[in-house]
Design a protein around this motif. Structure first.
Motif, PDB file in Angstrom:
ATOM      1  N   ASP A  79     -30.857 -83.573  47.411  1.00  0.00           N
ATOM      2  CA  ASP A  79     -30.117 -82.479  46.787  1.00  0.00           C
ATOM      3  C   ASP A  79     -30.293 -81.174  47.562  1.00  0.00           C
ATOM      4  N   LEU A 136     -24.751 -75.988  38.219  1.00  0.00           N
ATOM      5  CA  LEU A 136     -26.095 -75.861  37.645  1.00  0.00           C
ATOM      6  C   LEU A 136     -26.882 -74.701  38.234  1.00  0.00           C
ATOM      7  N   ASP A 185     -24.599 -85.209  32.734  1.00  0.00           N
ATOM      8  CA  ASP A 185     -25.732 -84.322  33.028  1.00  0.00           C
ATOM      9  C   ASP A 185     -26.067 -83.453  31.822  1.00  0.00           C
ATOM     10  N   LEU A 215     -32.734 -81.869  35.935  1.00  0.00           N
ATOM     11  CA  LEU A 215     -31.523 -81.051  35.908  1.00  0.00           C
ATOM     12  C   LEU A 215     -31.775 -79.687  35.281  1.00  0.00           C
ATOM     13  N   ARG A 231     -34.501 -87.405  33.945  1.00  0.00           N
ATOM     14  CA  ARG A 231     -33.372 -86.828  34.688  1.00  0.00           C
ATOM     15  C   ARG A 231     -32.987 -85.480  34.084  1.00  0.00           C
ATOM     16  N   VAL A 290     -20.667 -78.391  34.727  1.00  0.00           N
ATOM     17  CA  VAL A 290     -21.639 -79.479  34.566  1.00  0.00           C
ATOM     18  C   VAL A 290     -20.980 -80.680  33.883  1.00  0.00           C
ATOM     19  N   LEU A 334     -24.087 -78.318  42.760  1.00  0.00           N
ATOM     20  CA  LEU A 334     -25.365 -77.679  42.443  1.00  0.00           C
ATOM     21  C   LEU A 334     -25.298 -76.160  42.611  1.00  0.00           C
TER      22      LEU A 334
END
Length: 422
Positions: free
Chosen positions: A280, A194, A128, A45, A41, A124, A190
């Motif tokens: 996503d 990120l 994550d 990310l 994961r 974030v 997103l």
């Protein structure tokens, strides 16, 4: 009889010991599986955050830093984030990493230059952040010292960052909007966090910052001479009238029926966006479509005298018919998705003509992606056409077929001949 009971007891003890060993092994396997899941994961990310783009130098080792980042204030060099204990982050804890991402400060409290998008990464979540840290801890360590920055006075004084932070930095994790869907909020997380899309798609002022009111309103990328269009205005890259499929195609493959990405955005798609899962990518599309603000078409106007404009556009049509029509069509209709239409194309009509001038001068390719592994490219014309011809053909495509852009000058074309290619 006594021997039989002793034998039975010994067997029971062995069975209990075996069961305990089995349970311990199963627990260890579960822990390893969980650790592997977290690392996987974290890798996902890290791709979503496009960490490779900055922290891996051309021809360099993965995440070993050393990439030069030219800015109007001097050159910054990215840091080594491999788990090397001496030159990387091998001695950091998960708390240290989260503090750096969240607050824009090193573990010792030192201030980080905002070329690192901590103003976005502060959003974030801790979970994550921990996953990304676990992934970075799993990669091969590289012993490579960080290169000192080369900033002009007074920008080499890190204390000045305190003023920048006061003006442009709001610390805090992403807060979902309860009035919006879970999908919209995931997309917002997103894009705003990120993905740090605002770093390019927002205007940068003289202090190197962006006011919150100008977020995603587009701007020239400093030192790169590419224009990152507004994501809110439908005059530019606002996606309000795009379908979700067209948006997701563009994000995942770099090409769609509505447009093609080149320049810095092609790198983003290649290094990051193509690896996002369908859920996503769709969430980002839903969010981007949702923030687009309806805009009336820009008025047709010219910055050049009428006679000069007419002559320029007449020459432009001649150049276009000879050099461009075979791919983009005699009426600018294109052959999507590989040869984008130029008629009614937002990227052609924007107030800034930097991108179409650069494309005619330098050509380029969309990114090679899993969804489009062998992209069709556009040849450069810098060596074939004069500044007047470049200006003429760009002026023509910005004003033909109902397009409502404005003509450009030979001086603008000449200034971009020496622009860096990426």
């Amino acid at each position: 009889m006594m021997g039989s009971k002793l034998s039975t007891a010994l067997i029971s003890i062995k069975l209990l010991a075996l069961a305990a060993l089995t349970t311990a092994a199963q627990a260890q396997d579960k822990a390893q599986d969980k650790s592997s899941d977290i690392i996987a994961r974290g890798e996902y990310l890290a791709r979503a955050g496009d960490c490779t783009a900055c922290h891996t130098a051309p021809e360099g080792r993965l995440f070993a830093g050393g990439r030069a980042m030219p800015t109007p204030f001097g050159t910054l060099y990215t840091s080594n984030i491999t788990p090397d204990p001496d030159t990387g982050i091998g001695k950091w804890s998960a708390d240290d990493f989260y503090k750096t991402m969240h607050s824009g400060r090193f573990p010792d409290g030192g201030l980080i230059y905002p070329a690192m998008p901590f103003a976005s990464y502060t959003k974030v979540t801790r979970a994550d952040s921990d996953a990304i840290f676990a992934y970075l801890r799993s990669i091969a360590p590289v012993n490579q010292k960080n290169k000192p920055h080369e900033l002009r006075f007074p920008y080499d004084n890190r204390q000045l960052i305190l003023g920048w932070r006061t003006l442009f930095f709001s610390e805090g994790e992403f807060k979902p909007d309860p009035k919006k869907s879970a999908e919209w909020n995931r997309g917002a997380y997103l894009v705003e966090g990120l993905g740090h899309c605002g770093m390019c798609h927002s205007p940068i002022n003289a202090l190197g910052g962006t006011s919150q009111s100008d977020a995603f309103k587009g701007g020239l990328i400093p030192m790169q001479n590419w224009y990152a269009p507004s994501l809110t205005s439908n005059r530019e890259a606002g996606l309000g009238d795009w379908s979700i499929k067209d948006i997701t195609d563009l994000l995942q493959t770099g090409v769609s029926m509505r447009g093609v990405v080149y320049g810095p955005m092609a790198e983003v798609v290649h290094n990051s966006l193509q690896y996002l899962n369908d859920e996503d990518t769709k969430a980002m599309a839903v969010y981007l479509k949702g923030i687009a603000e309806p805009s009336p078409p820009p008025p047709a106007s010219s910055t050049l005298p009428t006679t000069e404009s007419s002559l320029l556009i007449s020459l432009g049509k001649t150049v276009y018919d000879k050099q461009c029509a075979s791919c983009h069509g005699t009426q600018g209709e294109g052959k999507p998705p590989h040869w984008p239409p130029l008629a009614n194309n937002q990227s052609i009509e924007m107030q800034s003509a930097v991108n179409p001038i650069r494309m005619v001068l330098n050509g380029g390719y969309p990114p090679g992606t899993r969804g489009n592994p062998m992209p069709y490219g556009m040849p450069p014309f810098a060596g074939l056409l004069s500044d007047n011809e470049i200006a003429a053909v760009v002026s023509y495509i910005r004003t033909a077929w109902g397009n409502r852009g404005t003509p450009v000058s030979a001086r603008e074309a000449n200034e971009l001949r020496s622009a860096p290619l990426n």
